[in-house]
Write a protein that holds these residues in place. Structure first.
Motif, short mmCIF file in Angstrom:
data_model
loop_
_atom_site.label_atom_id
_atom_site.label_comp_id
_atom_site.label_asym_id
_atom_site.label_seq_id
_atom_site.Cartn_x
_atom_site.Cartn_y
_atom_site.Cartn_z
N GLU A 100 14.31 6.74 9.30
CA GLU A 100 14.66 6.22 7.98
C GLU A 100 13.62 5.26 7.42
OE1 GLU A 100 16.63 6.23 10.62
OE2 GLU A 100 18.72 6.68 10.14
N THR A 101 12.81 4.64 8.27
CA THR A 101 11.84 3.65 7.82
C THR A 101 10.47 4.27 7.50
OG1 THR A 101 11.09 3.11 10.06
CG2 THR A 101 12.99 1.91 9.21
N VAL A 143 11.19 18.34 5.57
CA VAL A 143 10.95 18.09 6.99
C VAL A 143 12.20 17.49 7.63
CG1 VAL A 143 9.38 17.00 8.66
CG2 VAL A 143 8.57 17.51 6.34
N THR A 144 12.47 17.85 8.87
CA THR A 144 13.55 17.22 9.63
C THR A 144 12.99 16.63 10.92
OG1 THR A 144 15.75 17.50 10.61
CG2 THR A 144 14.20 19.32 10.87
N ASN A 145 13.69 15.62 11.43
CA ASN A 145 13.30 15.04 12.72
C ASN A 145 14.17 15.58 13.86
OD1 ASN A 145 15.70 13.76 12.16
ND2 ASN A 145 14.94 11.68 12.53
N LEU A 186 18.33 14.13 9.93
CA LEU A 186 17.69 13.63 8.72
C LEU A 186 16.85 14.72 8.06
CD1 LEU A 186 16.49 10.04 9.74
CD2 LEU A 186 18.56 10.69 8.49
N LEU A 187 16.97 14.84 6.75
CA LEU A 187 16.17 15.78 5.98
C LEU A 187 15.31 14.99 5.01
CD1 LEU A 187 15.49 18.71 5.15
CD2 LEU A 187 17.33 18.55 3.46
N PHE A 188 14.00 15.14 5.15
CA PHE A 188 13.04 14.40 4.33
C PHE A 188 12.43 15.32 3.27
CE2 PHE A 188 13.31 12.49 8.45
CZ PHE A 188 13.11 11.13 8.28
N LYS A 203 17.83 12.51 3.21
CA LYS A 203 19.26 12.82 3.25
C LYS A 203 19.72 12.84 4.70
CE LYS A 203 19.42 15.63 -0.99
NZ LYS A 203 19.75 16.97 -1.55
N ASN A 204 20.91 12.32 4.93
CA ASN A 204 21.46 12.27 6.29
C ASN A 204 22.61 13.25 6.40
OD1 ASN A 204 22.20 11.51 8.87
ND2 ASN A 204 21.94 9.32 8.47
#
Length: 234
Positions: free
Chosen positions: A11-12, A40-42, A46-48, A68-69
Motif C-alpha cells: 500500500e505504501t 499489477v497485483t502483489n 491488492l490490485l495496482f 484496490k483491495n
C-alpha cells in the motif's frame, strides 16, 4: 484486463521497476510504451493501476495511480494432494484449482505414491500463470512437498477431511461442510491411501468423506473437492 505480478509492492509503494525478464516481456513482446497503463497485483489481494514512466526492456518502471483491495475469502481451503505419476496431470490440477479459488496446496508423498520428486519451481510458475490468466489477486500458497505422516502431525484449523475409496462408513463432502469454515482435504495417489494412512488420519481427527459414486483420478478428485468447497461457500 491483462494482469502483471510483483510480490514486493504494498500500500505504501509509489513507484517500482519490473525485473529484466518481465520488463523485456512488457516492452519487447507486448510493445508497451511510456504512459501506457498496466494492472499489477502483489498476490495478497491488492490490485495496482500503474502507468509506465520508463519503457526500458531492462528495467520497465511504473508509478502507482491507484490501489484496490480485494475482499479476502471468508474461508481457507487447503488441499493436500499426492503428486500423480504423470506430471502433466498434477499441473492440470494446479492450474484449475487456482482458477477455481484455492488458497493453499501441499504435495504429499504416500505409501502408494509412484512419484517421490516434484519440480516446485515449475509448479509455482503454473500457479502464478493461472492466477494472472483469471485476473485473480490472491496467489495460492504452494508448500514444500512432505510425507503423509509429517503432514498429519501438523496442526490445522477448521474441518479436516480425508477422501478415500475404501468401503467404509463415509459421508458426502456436502454433508459435512459448513459455510465460511476453514477446511483441509487429503487426496491420495492413484492407488488410494493405504489402510494404515486412513487409520492414522482418523486417529488425528480427520473425517472420511466421499466425492461421489464413481472412482476418480487423483487430479480429478482434487478439482472436484476444490470446486465443491468454493461452490458451497458462494
Amino acid at each position: 484486463m491483462q494482469l502483471f505480478f510483483n510480490p514486493n509492492i504494498n500500500e505504501t509503494t509509489e513507484s517500482f521497476s519490473f525485473d529484466k525478464e518481465e520488463s523485456r516481456h512488457i516492452i519487447k513482446v507486448l510493445r508497451k510504451k511510456d504512459s501506457d497503463i498496466l494492472h499489477v497485483t502483489n498476490g495478497f489481494g491488492l490490485l495496482f493501476e500503474t502507468q509506465i514512466t520508463l519503457a526500458s526492456d531492462n528495467k520497465c518502471t511504473v508509478e502507482v495511480l491507484s490501489i484496490k483491495n480485494a475482499e479476502k475469502p471468508k474461508f481457507h481451503l487447503h488441499l493436500a494432494v499426492a503428486p500423480t505419476k504423470m506430471n502433466d496431470r498434477f499441473e492440470w490440477f494446479l492450474e484449475k484449482a487456482t482458477e477455481i479459488g484455492i488458497q493453499e496446496i501441499t504435495p504429499i508423498f504416500c505409501d502408494r505414491s509412484e512419484r517421490k520428486v516434484i519440480n516446485r519451481e515449475r509448479f509455482e510458475k503454473i500457479i502464478l500463470s493461472a492466477m494472472k490468466q483469471c485476473n485473480e489477486t490472491f496467489l495460492p500458497k504452494l508448500n514444500e512437498a512432505i510425507s503423509f505422516k509429517e503432514f498429519i502431525k501438523q496442526q490445522k484449523n477448521g474441518l479436516q477431511l480425508i477422501a478415500h475409496c475404501e468401503e467404509t462408513d463415509k459421508k458426502s463432502l456436502k454433508e459435512v461442510l459448513k459455510p465460511n469454515e476453514d477446511v483441509t482435504i487429503l487426496i491420495g495417489p492413484e492407488g488410494d491411501f493405504s489402510e494404515k494412512e486412513i487409520a492414522l488420519a482418523l486417529e488425528n481427527n480427520y473425517k472420511p468423506v466421499t466425492l461421489g459414486n464413481t472412482r476418480l483420478r487423483t487430479e480429478t478428485a482434487a478439482v472436484v473437492a476444490c470446486h465443491s468447497v468454493v461452490f458451497f461457500n458462494e
